[in-house]
Design a protein around this motif. Structure first.
Motif, PDB file in Angstrom:
ATOM      1  N   TYR A 211      94.415  -2.960  38.999  1.00  0.00           N
ATOM      2  CA  TYR A 211      93.176  -2.964  38.205  1.00  0.00           C
ATOM      3  C   TYR A 211      92.313  -1.750  38.508  1.00  0.00           C
ATOM      4  O   TYR A 211      92.517  -1.035  39.499  1.00  0.00           O
ATOM      5  CB  TYR A 211      92.388  -4.243  38.464  1.00  0.00           C
ATOM      6  CG  TYR A 211      91.806  -4.351  39.877  1.00  0.00           C
ATOM      7  CD1 TYR A 211      90.523  -3.904  40.147  1.00  0.00           C
ATOM      8  CD2 TYR A 211      92.569  -4.881  40.918  1.00  0.00           C
ATOM      9  CE1 TYR A 211      89.983  -3.983  41.420  1.00  0.00           C
ATOM     10  CE2 TYR A 211      92.041  -4.973  42.199  1.00  0.00           C
ATOM     11  CZ  TYR A 211      90.750  -4.526  42.445  1.00  0.00           C
ATOM     12  OH  TYR A 211      90.232  -4.592  43.715  1.00  0.00           O
ATOM     13  N   ASN A 212      91.322  -1.569  37.664  1.00  0.00           N
ATOM     14  CA  ASN A 212      90.288  -0.559  37.898  1.00  0.00           C
ATOM     15  C   ASN A 212      88.982  -1.280  38.243  1.00  0.00           C
ATOM     16  O   ASN A 212      88.718  -2.385  37.754  1.00  0.00           O
ATOM     17  CB  ASN A 212      90.073   0.315  36.671  1.00  0.00           C
ATOM     18  CG  ASN A 212      91.193   1.321  36.472  1.00  0.00           C
ATOM     19  OD1 ASN A 212      91.718   1.870  37.442  1.00  0.00           O
ATOM     20  ND2 ASN A 212      91.575   1.557  35.228  1.00  0.00           N
ATOM     21  N   ALA A 213      88.211  -0.655  39.044  1.00  0.00           N
ATOM     22  CA  ALA A 213      86.931  -1.249  39.460  1.00  0.00           C
ATOM     23  C   ALA A 213      85.988  -1.369  38.266  1.00  0.00           C
ATOM     24  O   ALA A 213      85.937  -0.477  37.413  1.00  0.00           O
ATOM     25  CB  ALA A 213      86.283  -0.429  40.562  1.00  0.00           C
ATOM     26  N   ASN A 214      85.248  -2.483  38.222  1.00  0.00           N
ATOM     27  CA  ASN A 214      84.267  -2.717  37.152  1.00  0.00           C
ATOM     28  C   ASN A 214      82.897  -2.236  37.637  1.00  0.00           C
ATOM     29  O   ASN A 214      82.131  -2.969  38.244  1.00  0.00           O
ATOM     30  CB  ASN A 214      84.238  -4.193  36.801  1.00  0.00           C
ATOM     31  CG  ASN A 214      83.283  -4.509  35.660  1.00  0.00           C
ATOM     32  OD1 ASN A 214      82.818  -3.600  34.962  1.00  0.00           O
ATOM     33  ND2 ASN A 214      82.984  -5.777  35.469  1.00  0.00           N
ATOM     34  N   VAL A 215      82.602  -0.982  37.334  1.00  0.00           N
ATOM     35  CA  VAL A 215      81.360  -0.382  37.844  1.00  0.00           C
ATOM     36  C   VAL A 215      80.198  -0.566  36.884  1.00  0.00           C
ATOM     37  O   VAL A 215      79.073  -0.159  37.200  1.00  0.00           O
ATOM     38  CB  VAL A 215      81.560   1.113  38.145  1.00  0.00           C
ATOM     39  CG1 VAL A 215      82.612   1.307  39.224  1.00  0.00           C
ATOM     40  CG2 VAL A 215      81.924   1.887  36.869  1.00  0.00           C
ATOM     41  N   GLY A 216      80.442  -1.165  35.737  1.00  0.00           N
ATOM     42  CA  GLY A 216      79.356  -1.362  34.781  1.00  0.00           C
ATOM     43  C   GLY A 216      78.805  -0.053  34.287  1.00  0.00           C
ATOM     44  O   GLY A 216      79.559   0.844  33.860  1.00  0.00           O
TER      45      GLY A 216
ATOM     46  N   GLN B  34      84.055   1.684  48.906  1.00  0.00           N
ATOM     47  CA  GLN B  34      82.830   1.478  48.125  1.00  0.00           C
ATOM     48  C   GLN B  34      83.147   1.164  46.673  1.00  0.00           C
ATOM     49  O   GLN B  34      82.457   0.359  46.040  1.00  0.00           O
ATOM     50  CB  GLN B  34      81.950   2.724  48.241  1.00  0.00           C
ATOM     51  CG  GLN B  34      81.366   2.935  49.630  1.00  0.00           C
ATOM     52  CD  GLN B  34      80.686   4.283  49.776  1.00  0.00           C
ATOM     53  OE1 GLN B  34      81.004   5.245  49.037  1.00  0.00           O
ATOM     54  NE2 GLN B  34      79.752   4.386  50.729  1.00  0.00           N
ATOM     55  N   LEU B  35      84.194   1.792  46.133  1.00  0.00           N
ATOM     56  CA  LEU B  35      84.578   1.527  44.746  1.00  0.00           C
ATOM     57  C   LEU B  35      85.105   0.109  44.593  1.00  0.00           C
ATOM     58  O   LEU B  35      84.773  -0.581  43.612  1.00  0.00           O
ATOM     59  CB  LEU B  35      85.637   2.541  44.301  1.00  0.00           C
ATOM     60  CG  LEU B  35      86.092   2.434  42.841  1.00  0.00           C
ATOM     61  CD1 LEU B  35      84.945   2.796  41.892  1.00  0.00           C
ATOM     62  CD2 LEU B  35      87.314   3.334  42.587  1.00  0.00           C
ATOM     63  N   MET B  36      85.899  -0.338  45.521  1.00  0.00           N
ATOM     64  CA  MET B  36      86.467  -1.681  45.447  1.00  0.00           C
ATOM     65  C   MET B  36      85.404  -2.766  45.568  1.00  0.00           C
ATOM     66  O   MET B  36      85.620  -3.889  45.105  1.00  0.00           O
ATOM     67  CB  MET B  36      87.529  -1.866  46.542  1.00  0.00           C
ATOM     68  CG  MET B  36      88.809  -1.062  46.322  1.00  0.00           C
ATOM     69  SD  MET B  36      90.039  -1.399  47.592  1.00  0.00           S
ATOM     70  CE  MET B  36      90.387  -3.118  47.317  1.00  0.00           C
ATOM     71  N   ALA B  37      84.297  -2.427  46.153  1.00  0.00           N
ATOM     72  CA  ALA B  37      83.215  -3.403  46.297  1.00  0.00           C
ATOM     73  C   ALA B  37      82.648  -3.830  44.950  1.00  0.00           C
ATOM     74  O   ALA B  37      82.024  -4.888  44.840  1.00  0.00           O
ATOM     75  CB  ALA B  37      82.121  -2.834  47.174  1.00  0.00           C
ATOM     76  N   TYR B  38      82.863  -3.050  43.906  1.00  0.00           N
ATOM     77  CA  TYR B  38      82.401  -3.429  42.567  1.00  0.00           C
ATOM     78  C   TYR B  38      83.209  -4.595  42.010  1.00  0.00           C
ATOM     79  O   TYR B  38      82.757  -5.268  41.091  1.00  0.00           O
ATOM     80  CB  TYR B  38      82.512  -2.227  41.616  1.00  0.00           C
ATOM     81  CG  TYR B  38      81.380  -1.238  41.761  1.00  0.00           C
ATOM     82  CD1 TYR B  38      80.176  -1.430  41.097  1.00  0.00           C
ATOM     83  CD2 TYR B  38      81.528  -0.096  42.541  1.00  0.00           C
ATOM     84  CE1 TYR B  38      79.139  -0.519  41.206  1.00  0.00           C
ATOM     85  CE2 TYR B  38      80.497   0.825  42.663  1.00  0.00           C
ATOM     86  CZ  TYR B  38      79.299   0.604  41.999  1.00  0.00           C
ATOM     87  OH  TYR B  38      78.270   1.514  42.111  1.00  0.00           O
ATOM     88  N   GLY B  39      84.398  -4.816  42.522  1.00  0.00           N
ATOM     89  CA  GLY B  39      85.233  -5.903  42.014  1.00  0.00           C
ATOM     90  C   GLY B  39      85.999  -5.516  40.776  1.00  0.00           C
ATOM     91  O   GLY B  39      85.939  -4.386  40.290  1.00  0.00           O
TER      92      GLY B  39
END
Length: 541
Positions: free
Chosen positions: A336-341, A535-540
């Motif tokens: 998946y890709n991170a959902n950074v909004g 830090q990127l993965m923290a976005y979920g």
């Protein structure tokens, strides 16, 4: 005949005679009592009446005190029987009124010998003879006052005139005292309530202002756990300040206070909170072929992990809300890709380092632009470049593994799937250990497989060693040396949440350095921030 005597010149000798009993001995030594006693009347020749009383001597001695009875301050009492007064026609005392040559005694008054002595307090005040004192049956056995202890009519008059003056003084003092008290403690005074002057009673509180209707605030509401109104007017009744400072409802007000009363505030209802588990699912992506690798830049294999949530139940409304505090991780492989909004974030990554000079130049550019990145390193190069390795971490960047020797040997330097299961595990274990030994601390087991070849049995074999495998969204192909401008354009093409692939080792990376130096300021100008993989993965998802 008695000797003539003179009146006292002043009240002072008169008061002295009254006090000492010398009221019948005058300044010239004349004593009329003794003179009378020596006369024929005083000897009793004519003074005996039918009852044996020395009426005239008694009367003369007493100067007529008492209505015809033989008692007085000038005679011995108890020696005679008290009888009504009888005046013989032949017994004329020079000082008594009568029909035979009667003379007017300057001290006598009345037909029965009541005498008015200018020194006597009243017509009926009896006077004591020297050395004699007995209670009179007509004074309730109280001691009779001598002239020295009595008040004259003139003094009584003065005293009567003094009491109105004293009373007036008391009243003046009382009025002044009451006036002073009311001045410093007025029963009513003025205050300002929401800009309007109001008159209130002393001791009025802030709550009293509202109770009297001088201010009409609207109470706040009680808010349920889900944000709805649980109870209208269930919040605070009002808020108040006195002279600009927050005030309690029971605060007493003083004259001149500036009172501001506003509407009440909403209050959240109390609630009970419980924690519940969110079971993980059994899902995942087919990872048997390389095709699954490019479904997203982040590749995670998990045996599954439960999540957690809190449940809040309102004590008044009874409503419930749930809040997930830990997302569950489904068992299986996910890409998946991170959902950074709406956040404009990018993850810059560099492979094949560390190299002493090229890695240091890239760190300088990152620092100049407030950027961070993730460095995937070859394990057998870390120890000899320990200084730059430690600088990477010290400046807020992340280090990860790119295997021990880039899958050399049976892996042909590009594909771990060609290696045996033991070789695969050794490649990763040695690579992580080299980094941790140099840094002196453990790190997250994040890796990037050489050539992006991460699929099939390799994933199953390494799932207990590798936490996350990271691919890319933007490949700058800087390894081909396409020129600084091409590398710059590739970096500028990235979108929020993308992972950008570059190299800091494995060859001449001067074009990569130049392209990065030109691109980062432009991205910063566009509002981008540069984060690590963690830090990127923290976005979920």
């Amino acid at each position: 005949m008695p000797k003539h005597f003179s009146e006292p010149d002043s009240p002072a000798p008169r008061r002295r005679r009254r006090a000492t009993g010398e009221d019948r001995v005058f300044d010239n030594g004349y004593d009329p009592r003794q003179d009378f006693a020596d006369s024929e009347y005083g000897q009793g020749t004519y003074g005996q009446d039918a009852y044996g009383q020395d009426q005239y001597r008694d009367q003369a001695a007493t100067r007529g005190q008492g209505a015809g009875y033989g008692q007085g301050n000038g005679a011995r009492r108890g020696s005679y029987t008290q009888t009504p007064y009888v005046q013989p026609p032949y017994a004329q005392d020079p000082y008594a009124k009568g029909g035979h040559g009667q003379q007017q005694d300057p001290y006598a008054q009345g037909a029965y010998g009541r005498q008015q002595d200018p020194y006597a307090e009243s017509n009926y005040v009896e006077q004591e003879a020297p050395g004699a004192y007995e209670p009179s049956p007509y004074t309730d056995d109280e001691p009779r006052r001598g002239r020295g202890a009595s008040s004259s009519p003139r003094r009584q008059g003065k005293q009567k005139r003094r009491w109105p003056v004293a009373l007036a003084a008391v009243l003046v003092v009382a009025v002044v005292g009451i006036g002073a008290y009311l001045f410093f403690n007025p029963p009513f005074y003025k205050v300002s309530v929401n800009g309007t002057e109001q008159t209130i009673e002393a001791g009025t509180t802030v709550q009293g202002i509202v109770d009297k209707g001088l201010a009409t605030p609207t109470a706040g509401n009680l808010i349920a756990v889900d944000g709805s109104v649980a109870q209208q007017g269930g919040g605070t009744a009002f808020t108040a300040t006195v002279n600009g400072a927050d005030a309690q409802r029971d605060q007493k007000l003083s004259a001149g206070d500036q009172v501001q009363i506003d509407n009440g505030q909403d209050v959240d209802e109390d609630f009970t909170e419980t924690t519940e588990t969110i079971p993980h699912g059994e899902s995942g992506t087919d990872y048997s072929t390389l095709a699954s690798y490019y479904n997203g830049a982040i590749h995670v294999y998990s045996s599954g992990e439960d999540g957690e949530k809190t449940v809040k139940t309102g004590n008044v409304s009874g409503k419930t809300v749930e809040e997930v505090t830990k997302q569950p991780t489904d068992a299986g492989y996910s890409s998946y890709n991170a959902n950074v909004g709406d956040d404009k974030v990018l993850a810059l990554t560099f492979d094949d380092g560390p190299w002493p000079n090229q890695t240091a130049e890239i760190l300088d550019i990152l620092k100049e632009n407030g950027a961070h990145a993730t460095f995937f390193q070859i394990g057998n190069q870390v120890a000899e470049n320990a200084e730059v390795e430690k600088r990477i971490v010290a400046e807020g960047n992340q280090v990860a593994s790119h295997t021990w020797d880039h899958a050399a040997g049976s892996g042909q330097g590009v594909n771990m799937t060609y290696m045996s299961a033991d070789e695969q595990r050794a490649e990763m274990e040695k690579g992580f250990k080299a980094i941790e030994d140099t840094l002196g601390t453990s790190i997250e087991h994040v890796m990037r497989a050489p050539g992006g070849n991460y699929y099939g049995s390799l994933i199953d074999n390494l799932k207990d060693i590798v936490d996350v495998e990271v691919g890319w969204d933007v490949d700058t192909e800087d390894w081909r040396r396409p020129g600084a401008a091409a590398i710059e354009q590739a970096i500028l093409s990235a979108k929020p949440g993308d992972v950008v692939l570059m190299h800091d080792g494995g060859g001449d990376r001067s074009q990569t350095i130049e392209g990065l130096r030109n691109a980062l300021p432009k991205l910063v100008q566009e509002g981008y921030k540069f984060v690590t993989i963690d830090q990127l993965m923290a976005y979920g998802k």
